[in-house]
Design a protein around this motif. Structure first.
Motif, PDB file in Angstrom:
ATOM      1  N   UNK A 101      -6.313   0.132  -5.114  1.00 33.38           N
ATOM      2  CA  UNK A 101      -5.063   0.886  -5.149  1.00 33.38           C
ATOM      3  C   UNK A 101      -4.487   0.994  -6.559  1.00 33.38           C
ATOM      4  N   UNK A 102      -4.785   0.003  -7.419  1.00 31.20           N
ATOM      5  CA  UNK A 102      -4.236   0.003  -8.772  1.00 31.20           C
ATOM      6  C   UNK A 102      -5.027   0.887  -9.736  1.00 31.20           C
ATOM      7  N   UNK A 103      -6.365   0.814  -9.648  1.00 25.13           N
ATOM      8  CA  UNK A 103      -7.211   1.532 -10.605  1.00 25.13           C
ATOM      9  C   UNK A 103      -6.973   3.051 -10.588  1.00 25.13           C
ATOM     10  N   UNK A 104      -6.745   3.683  -9.413  1.00 21.30           N
ATOM     11  CA  UNK A 104      -6.447   5.123  -9.445  1.00 21.30           C
ATOM     12  C   UNK A 104      -5.248   5.491 -10.312  1.00 21.30           C
ATOM     13  N   UNK A 126       0.830  -1.213   0.000  1.00 17.36           N
ATOM     14  CA  UNK A 126       0.000   0.000   0.000  1.00 17.36           C
ATOM     15  C   UNK A 126       0.857   1.253   0.000  1.00 17.36           C
ATOM     16  N   UNK A 127       1.911   1.241   0.818  1.00 14.23           N
ATOM     17  CA  UNK A 127       2.800   2.401   0.880  1.00 14.23           C
ATOM     18  C   UNK A 127       3.450   2.646  -0.480  1.00 14.23           C
ATOM     19  N   UNK A 128       3.875   1.563  -1.141  1.00  9.82           N
ATOM     20  CA  UNK A 128       4.502   1.699  -2.459  1.00  9.82           C
ATOM     21  C   UNK A 128       3.506   2.273  -3.472  1.00  9.82           C
ATOM     22  N   UNK A 129       2.285   1.726  -3.490  1.00 11.78           N
ATOM     23  CA  UNK A 129       1.266   2.195  -4.439  1.00 11.78           C
ATOM     24  C   UNK A 129       0.958   3.670  -4.226  1.00 11.78           C
ATOM     25  N   UNK A 130       0.717   4.047  -2.974  1.00 20.19           N
ATOM     26  CA  UNK A 130       0.363   5.434  -2.684  1.00 20.19           C
ATOM     27  C   UNK A 130       1.525   6.376  -2.992  1.00 20.19           C
ATOM     28  N   UNK A 131       2.751   5.912  -2.759  1.00 18.53           N
ATOM     29  CA  UNK A 131       3.924   6.746  -3.053  1.00 18.53           C
ATOM     30  C   UNK A 131       4.048   6.993  -4.549  1.00 18.53           C
ATOM     31  N   UNK A 156     -16.986   1.924  -7.017  1.00 15.49           N
ATOM     32  CA  UNK A 156     -17.889   0.768  -6.907  1.00 15.49           C
ATOM     33  C   UNK A 156     -17.178  -0.404  -6.235  1.00 15.49           C
ATOM     34  N   UNK A 157     -15.929  -0.665  -6.619  1.00 16.36           N
ATOM     35  CA  UNK A 157     -15.151  -1.729  -5.972  1.00 16.36           C
ATOM     36  C   UNK A 157     -14.958  -1.452  -4.492  1.00 16.36           C
ATOM     37  N   UNK A 211     -14.391  11.222 -20.179  1.00 19.31           N
ATOM     38  CA  UNK A 211     -15.306  10.106 -19.928  1.00 19.31           C
ATOM     39  C   UNK A 211     -14.568   8.895 -19.374  1.00 19.31           C
ATOM     40  N   UNK A 212     -13.347   8.662 -19.872  1.00 14.87           N
ATOM     41  CA  UNK A 212     -12.538   7.557 -19.336  1.00 14.87           C
ATOM     42  C   UNK A 212     -12.238   7.795 -17.861  1.00 14.87           C
ATOM     43  N   UNK A 213     -11.868   9.034 -17.511  1.00 12.98           N
ATOM     44  CA  UNK A 213     -11.567   9.342 -16.109  1.00 12.98           C
ATOM     45  C   UNK A 213     -12.776   9.106 -15.213  1.00 12.98           C
TER      46      UNK A 213
END
Length: 380
Positions: free
Chosen positions: A204-207, A16-21, A183-184, A172-174
């Motif tokens: 964490x990945x979709x953002x 999580x820390x890696x993704x958010x960073x 939703x997830x 629209x993609x955003x």
């Protein structure tokens, strides 16, 4: 460290820390591009985007702290929720402002949505008696109204903002990606109690997709701005023809490369009298009408420009086109379709002739047409 499994590394706090960073890095890059645009363009939309980026940086910084400490208070949960809603609202405000002039009524609408967002977020602290339950149930219910409110904001963004902005596809993609991510999140929290590690990983990945598309959105806006600046620097604001400097530079390029081009020089007859008797507004309308005729007739054969005042010029680059015939077509159309006539002269490039001399010859031929009856075409 050797005892840490791959699953713990991916689904645990370290992942999580890696993704958010990484998200913070992408947001910071997009923020720097927006800051540069804000400094150069002074457009309020970039300021709204900057505020949204700052809010997002604070939000993801808080998520990193939460992943490390693994403890969340009601206050920190509320702060994260409020930041999430405000960032989304400000992003949409900023994107709208990039493509629209912000009027007073717009500020009223923006202020209304920001105020409503804050008020809805305050439902976090109020649970009606008839919804009271266990501590776990109360924890789940606190953010529910605000989370549902985000779905409403997504719907309104599609309905109200999307038709009024450029780059509709990326926008629209955003929104679609944001909807999927939210939703997830709702499914994981309210259906699985937040215990599905795979859904958490997707959250964490979709953002990443959202922020990459947003970066491309802002970057393309930079390109649009640069193109607009360049286009305005080479065209005449009234007639939309190329300006004198650009026309001269292109003529010089062709002459330097010894391309056998021709120049047509035209001047609207009795234009000063038209301005004096019917006003400058009518004069401007005539200029635009004549310019449109010139542009239509030379669209595939050369470059047309406004040389100054009521003078328009054409650089004929197509060797198969006869300059005299082209000039006559323009003269005939102007006479038939407008309230004015034009006097025209043309000249052909010959070896040893400079760009200045080529244009001057066409100008002299036009002057001869003007002094010998007007509304005619004469070659040098």
């Amino acid at each position: 460290m050797n005892n840490v499994s791959f699953a713990e590394l991916v689904f645990g706090p370290a992942g999580s820390v890696f993704m958010y960073s990484m998200l913070i890095v992408i947001i910071a890059m997009t923020m720097l591009v927006s800051l540069r645009l804000l400094m150069n363009r002074r457009k309020i939309g970039y300021f709204s985007m900057m505020v949204a980026f700052i809010i997002l940086l604070v939000q993801y910084g808080q998520l990193i702290r939460l992943a490390i400490n693994a403890s969340e208070t009601d206050a920190s949960a509320y702060t994260a929720l409020l930041l999430k809603v405000l960032a989304f609202v400000l992003f949409n405000i900023g994107i709208y402002q990039l493509y629209n002039v912000t009027r007073m009524r717009d500020f009223v609408v923006f202020g209304f949505f920001i105020a409503v967002s804050v008020l809805v977020s305050l439902t976090f602290w109020y649970i009606p008696d008839w919804l009271q339950g266990s501590e776990q149930q109360t924890t789940l219910l606190r953010p529910l109204f605000t989370e549902l409110y985000l779905f409403l904001l997504l719907f309104l963004s599609f309905l109200l903002v999307n038709p009024r902005v450029g780059q509709n596809g990326k926008y629209q993609i955003m929104l679609t990606v944001y909807f999927t991510s939210h939703t997830l999140h709702m499914a994981n929290v309210y259906l699985f109690g937040g215990r599905q590690p795979f859904l958490m990983l997707l959250e964490e990945l979709i953002p990443f997709i959202f922020h990459i598309v947003l970066f491309l959105f802002i970057f393309e806006r930079v390109i649009e701005v640069m193109q607009a600046i360049y286009h305005s620097s080479i065209t005449d604001g009234l007639t939309k023809l190329f300006n004198r400097k650009y026309f001269y530079n292109r003529t010089s390029q062709f002459v330097a490369n010894r391309v056998p081009v021709s120049v047509i020089f035209s001047d609207i007859d009795n234009f000063k009298k038209l301005n004096d008797t019917k006003g400058h507004h009518m004069g401007d309308q005539v200029l635009k009408q004549v310019a449109q005729i010139v542009k239509e007739e030379t669209e595939d054969t050369g470059i047309c420009g406004r040389y100054g005042g009521e003078e328009m010029v054409v650089l004929v680059t197509d060797r198969t086109v006869d300059a005299a015939e082209l000039a006559e077509r323009i003269r005939t159309r102007v006479e038939q379709e407008s309230i004015v006539t034009v006097s025209m002269g043309y000249s052909h490039w010959k070896k040893g002739l400079s760009a200045d001399e080529l244009i001057k010859q066409a100008d002299e031929a036009m002057y001869q047409a003007k002094t010998t009856g007007k509304n005619k075409v004469i070659g040098f």
